[in-house]
Write a protein that holds these residues in place. Structure first.
Motif, mmCIF file in Angstrom:
data_model
loop_
_atom_site.group_PDB
_atom_site.id
_atom_site.type_symbol
_atom_site.label_atom_id
_atom_site.label_comp_id
_atom_site.label_asym_id
_atom_site.label_seq_id
_atom_site.Cartn_x
_atom_site.Cartn_y
_atom_site.Cartn_z
ATOM 1 N N SER A 31 -4.359 107.836 -59.986
ATOM 2 C CA SER A 31 -4.195 107.721 -61.437
ATOM 3 C C SER A 31 -2.837 108.330 -61.412
ATOM 4 O O SER A 31 -2.475 108.824 -60.956
ATOM 5 C CB SER A 31 -5.243 108.817 -62.322
ATOM 6 N N THR A 75 -0.627 109.565 -65.170
ATOM 7 C CA THR A 75 -0.194 110.006 -65.770
ATOM 8 C C THR A 75 0.534 110.682 -66.707
ATOM 9 O O THR A 75 1.591 110.445 -65.632
ATOM 10 C CB THR A 75 -1.267 111.379 -66.291
ATOM 11 N N LYS A 83 6.223 110.310 -65.734
ATOM 12 C CA LYS A 83 4.810 110.296 -64.833
ATOM 13 C C LYS A 83 4.940 110.450 -63.489
ATOM 14 O O LYS A 83 5.679 110.322 -62.687
ATOM 15 C CB LYS A 83 5.222 107.973 -65.002
#
Length: 75
Positions: A32, A34, A25
């Motif tokens: 954000s 991802t 992660k």
């Protein structure tokens, strides 16, 4: 790695589950979050697709170029 060769997310997740690969992660600059994987995993995924008959022209080209890039970068 799946979207770039027009495969479903399910296909990639199933492959990663079988191979016991866990994505990392990462928070991007826009905040954000991802999942990221090493390029070498993408090469192995595309090779798996190609050898199992589930690949396409994008996975064949991607495997060829990334494999060459990773080999050259190690030298």
């Amino acid at each position: 790695m799946a979207i770039s060769v027009k495969k479903t997310l399910h296909t990639a997740k199933e492959f990663m589950r079988k191979m016991k690969i866990r994505p990392i992660k990462v928070q991007m600059p826009n905040r954000s979050v991802t999942d990221m994987i090493p390029l070498s995993v993408a090469v192995v995924f595309w090779k798996y697709l190609n050898e199992s008959g589930k690949g396409n022209s994008l996975s064949r080209i991607g495997q060829e170029y990334l494999d060459e890039y990773l080999t050259d970068s190690l030298m």
